[in-house]
Design a protein around this motif. Structure first.
Motif, PDB file in Angstrom:
ATOM      1  N   ASP A 183       0.850  -1.201   0.000  1.00  0.00           N
ATOM      2  CA  ASP A 183       0.000   0.000   0.000  1.00  0.00           C
ATOM      3  C   ASP A 183       0.883   1.248   0.000  1.00  0.00           C
ATOM      4  OD1 ASP A 183      -1.763   2.083   0.528  1.00  0.00           O
ATOM      5  OD2 ASP A 183      -2.962   0.924   1.944  1.00  0.00           O
ATOM      6  N   ALA A 184       1.059   1.839  -1.163  1.00  0.00           N
ATOM      7  CA  ALA A 184       1.910   3.026  -1.279  1.00  0.00           C
ATOM      8  C   ALA A 184       1.299   4.230  -0.579  1.00  0.00           C
ATOM      9  CB  ALA A 184       2.167   3.347  -2.749  1.00  0.00           C
ATOM     10  N   ALA A 185      -0.031   4.323  -0.575  1.00  0.00           N
ATOM     11  CA  ALA A 185      -0.697   5.451   0.091  1.00  0.00           C
ATOM     12  C   ALA A 185      -0.442   5.407   1.596  1.00  0.00           C
ATOM     13  CB  ALA A 185      -2.201   5.428  -0.201  1.00  0.00           C
ATOM     14  N   LEU A 186      -0.522   4.224   2.192  1.00  0.00           N
ATOM     15  CA  LEU A 186      -0.222   4.084   3.618  1.00  0.00           C
ATOM     16  C   LEU A 186       1.238   4.431   3.880  1.00  0.00           C
ATOM     17  CD1 LEU A 186      -0.853   3.221   6.514  1.00  0.00           C
ATOM     18  CD2 LEU A 186      -0.453   0.834   5.816  1.00  0.00           C
ATOM     19  N   ALA A 187       2.123   3.990   3.013  1.00  0.00           N
ATOM     20  CA  ALA A 187       3.546   4.304   3.176  1.00  0.00           C
ATOM     21  C   ALA A 187       3.775   5.807   3.213  1.00  0.00           C
ATOM     22  CB  ALA A 187       4.349   3.669   2.043  1.00  0.00           C
ATOM     23  N   ARG A 188       3.058   6.551   2.400  1.00  0.00           N
ATOM     24  CA  ARG A 188       3.252   8.008   2.352  1.00  0.00           C
ATOM     25  C   ARG A 188       2.785   8.703   3.632  1.00  0.00           C
ATOM     26  NH1 ARG A 188       2.725   7.100  -3.317  1.00  0.00           N
ATOM     27  NH2 ARG A 188       4.387   8.219  -4.450  1.00  0.00           N
ATOM     28  N   THR A 189       1.843   8.119   4.353  1.00  0.00           N
ATOM     29  CA  THR A 189       1.377   8.740   5.605  1.00  0.00           C
ATOM     30  C   THR A 189       2.473   8.774   6.657  1.00  0.00           C
ATOM     31  OG1 THR A 189       0.524   6.680   6.596  1.00  0.00           O
ATOM     32  CG2 THR A 189      -0.976   7.914   5.165  1.00  0.00           C
ATOM     33  N   ILE A 190       3.457   7.901   6.519  1.00  0.00           N
ATOM     34  CA  ILE A 190       4.529   7.818   7.514  1.00  0.00           C
ATOM     35  C   ILE A 190       5.402   9.068   7.468  1.00  0.00           C
ATOM     36  CG2 ILE A 190       6.541   6.456   8.244  1.00  0.00           C
ATOM     37  CD1 ILE A 190       5.007   4.024   6.960  1.00  0.00           C
ATOM     38  N   PHE A 191       5.521   9.676   6.294  1.00  0.00           N
ATOM     39  CA  PHE A 191       6.311  10.904   6.191  1.00  0.00           C
ATOM     40  C   PHE A 191       5.737  12.003   7.086  1.00  0.00           C
ATOM     41  CE2 PHE A 191       7.143   9.604   1.496  1.00  0.00           C
ATOM     42  CZ  PHE A 191       8.030   8.626   1.919  1.00  0.00           C
ATOM     43  N   LEU A 192       4.406  12.056   7.179  1.00  0.00           N
ATOM     44  CA  LEU A 192       3.758  13.087   7.994  1.00  0.00           C
ATOM     45  C   LEU A 192       3.986  12.838   9.486  1.00  0.00           C
ATOM     46  CD1 LEU A 192       0.362  13.324   6.043  1.00  0.00           C
ATOM     47  CD2 LEU A 192       2.406  14.743   5.767  1.00  0.00           C
ATOM     48  N   MET A 193       4.013  11.581   9.876  1.00  0.00           N
ATOM     49  CA  MET A 193       4.234  11.255  11.291  1.00  0.00           C
ATOM     50  C   MET A 193       5.610  11.718  11.760  1.00  0.00           C
ATOM     51  SD  MET A 193       2.741   7.371  11.617  1.00  0.00           S
ATOM     52  CE  MET A 193       1.382   6.812  10.584  1.00  0.00           C
ATOM     53  N   ASP A 194       6.562  11.762  10.847  1.00  0.00           N
ATOM     54  CA  ASP A 194       7.937  12.105  11.225  1.00  0.00           C
ATOM     55  C   ASP A 194       8.036  13.515  11.792  1.00  0.00           C
ATOM     56  OD1 ASP A 194      10.739  11.319  11.323  1.00  0.00           O
ATOM     57  OD2 ASP A 194      11.049  12.827   9.780  1.00  0.00           O
ATOM     58  N   ASP A 195       7.204  14.437  11.291  1.00  0.00           N
ATOM     59  CA  ASP A 195       7.227  15.805  11.817  1.00  0.00           C
ATOM     60  C   ASP A 195       6.878  15.819  13.306  1.00  0.00           C
ATOM     61  OD1 ASP A 195       7.912  16.832   9.355  1.00  0.00           O
ATOM     62  OD2 ASP A 195       5.851  17.255   8.761  1.00  0.00           O
ATOM     63  N   GLN A 196       5.923  14.979  13.689  1.00  0.00           N
ATOM     64  CA  GLN A 196       5.537  14.905  15.106  1.00  0.00           C
ATOM     65  C   GLN A 196       6.681  14.358  15.955  1.00  0.00           C
ATOM     66  OE1 GLN A 196       1.526  13.111  15.627  1.00  0.00           O
ATOM     67  NE2 GLN A 196       1.404  13.162  13.396  1.00  0.00           N
ATOM     68  N   VAL A 197       7.361  13.342  15.442  1.00  0.00           N
ATOM     69  CA  VAL A 197       8.486  12.764  16.174  1.00  0.00           C
ATOM     70  C   VAL A 197       9.593  13.793  16.361  1.00  0.00           C
ATOM     71  CG1 VAL A 197      10.342  11.036  16.067  1.00  0.00           C
ATOM     72  CG2 VAL A 197       7.989  10.400  15.502  1.00  0.00           C
ATOM     73  N   ASN A 198       9.886  14.547  15.305  1.00  0.00           N
ATOM     74  CA  ASN A 198      10.930  15.573  15.408  1.00  0.00           C
ATOM     75  C   ASN A 198      10.553  16.651  16.420  1.00  0.00           C
ATOM     76  OD1 ASN A 198      12.449  14.251  13.489  1.00  0.00           O
ATOM     77  ND2 ASN A 198      11.766  15.523  11.792  1.00  0.00           N
ATOM     78  N   GLY A 199       9.279  17.006  16.463  1.00  0.00           N
ATOM     79  CA  GLY A 199       8.820  17.984  17.442  1.00  0.00           C
ATOM     80  C   GLY A 199       8.981  17.486  18.863  1.00  0.00           C
ATOM     81  N   LEU A 200       8.668  16.211  19.088  1.00  0.00           N
ATOM     82  CA  LEU A 200       8.817  15.618  20.419  1.00  0.00           C
ATOM     83  C   LEU A 200      10.287  15.507  20.816  1.00  0.00           C
ATOM     84  CD1 LEU A 200       6.080  12.878  20.053  1.00  0.00           C
ATOM     85  CD2 LEU A 200       6.005  14.807  21.644  1.00  0.00           C
ATOM     86  N   ARG A 201      11.150  15.254  19.845  1.00  0.00           N
ATOM     87  CA  ARG A 201      12.590  15.247  20.119  1.00  0.00           C
ATOM     88  C   ARG A 201      13.058  16.627  20.583  1.00  0.00           C
ATOM     89  NH1 ARG A 201      15.387  15.862  14.880  1.00  0.00           N
ATOM     90  NH2 ARG A 201      14.522  17.914  15.349  1.00  0.00           N
ATOM     91  N   ASP A 202      12.568  17.676  19.942  1.00  0.00           N
ATOM     92  CA  ASP A 202      12.960  19.042  20.314  1.00  0.00           C
ATOM     93  C   ASP A 202      12.508  19.384  21.733  1.00  0.00           C
ATOM     94  OD1 ASP A 202      14.067  19.317  17.809  1.00  0.00           O
ATOM     95  OD2 ASP A 202      12.376  20.428  16.971  1.00  0.00           O
ATOM     96  N   VAL A 203      11.322  18.918  22.095  1.00  0.00           N
ATOM     97  CA  VAL A 203      10.826  19.140  23.462  1.00  0.00           C
ATOM     98  C   VAL A 203      11.728  18.425  24.464  1.00  0.00           C
ATOM     99  CG1 VAL A 203       8.926  18.687  25.060  1.00  0.00           C
ATOM    100  CG2 VAL A 203       8.438  19.505  22.742  1.00  0.00           C
ATOM    101  N   ALA A 204      12.125  17.200  24.143  1.00  0.00           N
ATOM    102  CA  ALA A 204      13.020  16.446  25.029  1.00  0.00           C
ATOM    103  C   ALA A 204      14.338  17.179  25.205  1.00  0.00           C
ATOM    104  CB  ALA A 204      13.256  15.048  24.462  1.00  0.00           C
ATOM    105  N   TYR A 205      14.859  17.734  24.133  1.00  0.00           N
ATOM    106  CA  TYR A 205      16.124  18.468  24.195  1.00  0.00           C
ATOM    107  C   TYR A 205      16.012  19.671  25.132  1.00  0.00           C
ATOM    108  CZ  TYR A 205      20.063  21.381  22.743  1.00  0.00           C
ATOM    109  OH  TYR A 205      21.191  22.167  22.736  1.00  0.00           O
TER     110      TYR A 205
END
Length: 224
Positions: free
Chosen positions: A145-167
Motif C-alpha cells: 500500500d503506497a498510500a499508507l507508506a506516504r502517511t509515515i512521512f507526515l508522522m515524522d514531523d511529530q516525532v521531530n517535534g517531540l525530540r525538540d521538546v526532550a532536548y
C-alpha cells in the motif's frame, strides 16, 4: 514451468521470512520502549542478550536474496521486490540495534544517576508515535500500500517535534541538576534513538513505494 514455480515458492518463503523478522523487531522495540517506564533490569539484559536473533535473520534474508538473484535473474517487478527486501532487511536490523541502544542508555542511567533522579520528560508519546510508524511501514509492506507508506512521512514531523521538546527539557534540567548531567545526556540520547527509528521507518516506506510504483522517493528530510 518447474523452474518458474520454484522461483515463486522461494519468493513466497522470502516474504514470510522478512515479515517474521519485522514481527521480531517490533517486539524488540516495544519491550525497549516499555522499560522507559518500568526500568526492568531483567528486560534490559534480555533485550541486549537477544540481539543475535535479528542479526542471524538478517544474514539469512540477504543470503536468500542473493541466491534468488543469481539463480533466477528476476526482472521488472520481481527484481524491485528483491531489491526492496534487501534494503528493508537492513533497516529492520538497524531498528533492532537501536532498540538495544535504548536498553543500554536506560541501564547506564540506572547505574549512574543519583538516588532521587527521575526523568521529568515523558518519552511515551514519542515512543508510541515511533512504534506506530514502524507498524505502519510493515503493514504497508504486507499490503503493498503506497498510500499508507506516504502517511509515515507526515508522522515524522511529530516525532521531530517531540525530540525538540526532550532536548529543551534536558537542557533545563542540567542547569538545575548538574550532578546528574551524565544521566540527563543519556536521557536525551534516548530521544535521538527514537528519532532514528522513525527515520528507519521512513526508509522502509520509501522502499514500499518503489516496490509498488517503481518510483524512487525520498522524503523532504532525506533521513540517513
Amino acid at each position: 514451468m518447474a523452474k518458474h514455480m520454484h522461483f515463486h515458492r522461494e519468493i513466497d518463503e522470502l516474504k514470510k521470512t522478512i515479515l517474521t523478522m519485522g514481527t521480531l523487531v517490533e517486539d524488540r522495540l516495544r519491550r525497549a520502549c516499555a522499560i522507559l517506564e518500568t526500568r526492568d533490569r531483567d528486560q534490559v539484559q534480555a533485550i541486549m542478550a537477544e540481539d543475535w536473533e535479528v542479526d542471524d535473520m538478517e544474514i539469512r534474508v540477504e543470503e536468500e536474496c542473493l541466491k534468488i538473484l543469481a539463480l533466477h535473474q528476476p526482472v521488472a517487478r520481481d527484481l524491485r521486490l528483491i531489491v526492496s527486501i534487501i534494503k528493508i532487511n537492513n533497516e529492520l536490523e538497524r531498528i533492532a540495534d537501536i532498540a538495544v541502544n535504548i536498553a543500554k542508555r536506560i541501564s547506564t542511567i540506572m547505574a549512574t544517576a543519583t538516588a532521587d533522579f527521575s526523568l521529568r520528560h515523558d518519552y511515551q508519546p514519542m515512543a508510541a508515535k515511533v512504534m506506530e510508524m514502524v507498524k505502519a511501514s510493515l503493514d504497508a509492506l504486507v499490503t503493498e500500500d503506497a498510500a499508507l507508506a506516504r502517511t509515515i512521512f507526515l508522522m515524522d514531523d511529530q516525532v521531530n517535534g517531540l525530540r525538540d521538546v526532550a532536548y529543551k527539557t534536558v537542557i533545563e534540567e542540567i542547569g538545575h541538576r548538574p550532578d546528574n548531567a551524565a544521566s540527563l545526556i543519556n536521557a536525551y540520547l534516548i530521544a535521538r534513538h527514537l528519532e532514528r527509528i522513525g527515520d528507519r521507518a521512513i526508509n522502509i516506506a520509501e522502499e514500499v513505494i518503489y516496490l509498488v510504483e517503481g518510483e524512487i522517493v525520498r522524503s523532504s528530510e532525506d533521513p540517513v
